[in-house]
Motif scaffolding. Structure first.
Motif, short mmCIF file in Angstrom:
data_model
loop_
_atom_site.label_atom_id
_atom_site.label_comp_id
_atom_site.label_asym_id
_atom_site.label_seq_id
_atom_site.Cartn_x
_atom_site.Cartn_y
_atom_site.Cartn_z
N ALA A 153 0.82 -1.21 0.00
CA ALA A 153 0.00 0.00 0.00
C ALA A 153 0.86 1.27 0.00
CB ALA A 153 -0.94 0.00 1.22
N ASP A 154 2.06 1.18 0.52
CA ASP A 154 2.96 2.33 0.57
C ASP A 154 4.38 1.88 0.21
OD1 ASP A 154 4.43 4.61 1.12
OD2 ASP A 154 3.54 4.94 3.11
N PRO A 155 4.64 1.76 -1.11
CA PRO A 155 5.96 1.27 -1.54
C PRO A 155 7.12 2.13 -1.04
CG PRO A 155 4.43 1.32 -3.39
CD PRO A 155 3.74 1.99 -2.25
N ALA A 156 6.91 3.44 -0.92
CA ALA A 156 7.98 4.30 -0.43
C ALA A 156 8.33 3.96 1.02
CB ALA A 156 7.58 5.77 -0.57
N ALA A 157 7.31 3.68 1.83
CA ALA A 157 7.56 3.30 3.22
C ALA A 157 8.30 1.96 3.26
CB ALA A 157 6.25 3.20 4.00
N ALA A 158 7.89 1.02 2.42
CA ALA A 158 8.56 -0.28 2.37
C ALA A 158 10.04 -0.09 2.00
CB ALA A 158 7.87 -1.20 1.38
N GLN A 159 10.30 0.80 1.06
CA GLN A 159 11.69 1.03 0.65
C GLN A 159 12.50 1.66 1.78
OE1 GLN A 159 13.11 0.03 -2.47
NE2 GLN A 159 14.84 0.28 -1.06
N ARG A 160 11.91 2.62 2.49
CA ARG A 160 12.62 3.26 3.61
C ARG A 160 12.94 2.23 4.71
NH1 ARG A 160 8.80 7.18 2.76
NH2 ARG A 160 7.56 6.48 4.53
N ILE A 161 11.97 1.38 4.99
CA ILE A 161 12.19 0.36 6.02
C ILE A 161 13.29 -0.60 5.57
CG2 ILE A 161 11.14 -1.59 7.21
CD1 ILE A 161 8.46 0.01 7.02
N ALA A 162 13.23 -1.03 4.32
CA ALA A 162 14.25 -1.95 3.79
C ALA A 162 15.63 -1.29 3.81
CB ALA A 162 13.87 -2.39 2.39
N ASP A 163 15.67 -0.01 3.45
CA ASP A 163 16.95 0.70 3.45
C ASP A 163 17.55 0.78 4.85
OD1 ASP A 163 16.78 1.09 0.73
OD2 ASP A 163 16.09 3.19 0.89
N ALA A 164 16.70 0.82 5.86
CA ALA A 164 17.19 0.90 7.25
C ALA A 164 17.94 -0.37 7.65
CB ALA A 164 16.02 1.13 8.21
N LEU A 165 17.64 -1.47 6.98
CA LEU A 165 18.31 -2.72 7.29
C LEU A 165 19.66 -2.85 6.58
CD1 LEU A 165 18.09 -5.43 8.78
CD2 LEU A 165 16.97 -6.35 6.75
N ALA A 166 19.87 -2.05 5.55
CA ALA A 166 21.10 -2.13 4.77
C ALA A 166 22.32 -1.98 5.69
CB ALA A 166 21.10 -1.07 3.68
N LEU A 167 23.31 -2.79 5.42
CA LEU A 167 24.55 -2.71 6.19
C LEU A 167 25.38 -1.54 5.70
CD1 LEU A 167 25.49 -6.48 6.26
CD2 LEU A 167 24.32 -5.15 8.03
N HIS A 168 25.97 -0.84 6.63
CA HIS A 168 26.79 0.32 6.29
C HIS A 168 28.25 0.00 6.55
CE1 HIS A 168 23.18 2.71 5.84
NE2 HIS A 168 22.73 2.20 6.98
N ASP A 169 29.12 0.54 5.71
CA ASP A 169 30.57 0.32 5.89
C ASP A 169 31.07 1.09 7.08
OD1 ASP A 169 30.69 -1.31 3.72
OD2 ASP A 169 31.10 0.32 2.32
#
Length: 169
Positions: A153-169
């Motif tokens: 229902a909110d692809p932008a929210a899904a993307q923000r949540i998924a991005d929060a899981l991304a590992l950072h160097d």
């Protein structure tokens, strides 16, 4: 002196294995946790899915699976040199224990341990399951696939949540 042995011995590996597996299986018996023996070629996920469904939202250990699988292990034999034992790596078929867990944030997961030296293990977490749980907690509607999203229902929210899981160097 290692566990009563003056030198490392193959007997020590067997002793450690028996103690460890006894404790794991004792935990299952004491806590009433199902012990599942997997057959060769069986899809483990299909076998434990009903146990996860019965667990509902109750976090913790859902079941313990046992599967005989191949592993690279230490193998000892009498040495001809100054050391009494010669240790080499070799492929063996041994029991692996799967501790299936249900976590509020991650959903279904497991920790797998080889029951024989060098006692390797791995942790399996599914980022798609994590994302679905995060969306549900935030009240964001979605249609799920087995291992992903069909729609949201909110692809932008899904993307923000998924991005929060991304590992950072």
């Amino acid at each position: 002196d290692v566990r009563g042995y003056p030198i490392p011995s193959p007997a020590l590996f067997g002793q450690i294995t028996r103690e460890w597996t006894s404790r794991i299986e004792g935990l299952a018996a004491t806590e009433g946790i199902p012990l599942v023996h997997f057959e060769r070629g069986e899809r483990k996920e299909d076998r434990v899915r009903p146990l996860f469904e019965r667990a509902g939202e109750r976090e913790g250990l859902v079941c313990i699976g046992i599967a005989q699988e191949r592993a690279s292990s230490w193998w000892g034999s009498r040495a001809s040199g100054p050391d009494p034992w010669d240790f080499r790596r070799r492929t063996v078929s041994v029991n692996h224990y799967y501790l299936y867990l249900l976590d509020r944030e991650w959903g279904p997961a497991f920790i797998k341990f080889c029951s024989y030296a060098p006692f390797g293990g791995k942790v399996w977490l599914n980022a798609h399951s994590w994302l679905k749980r995060q969306l549900a907690q935030r009240g964001v509607g979605f249609a799920e696939l087995d291992n992903g999203l069909r729609s949201c229902a909110d692809p932008a929210a899904a993307q923000r949540i998924a991005d929060a899981l991304a590992l950072h160097d």
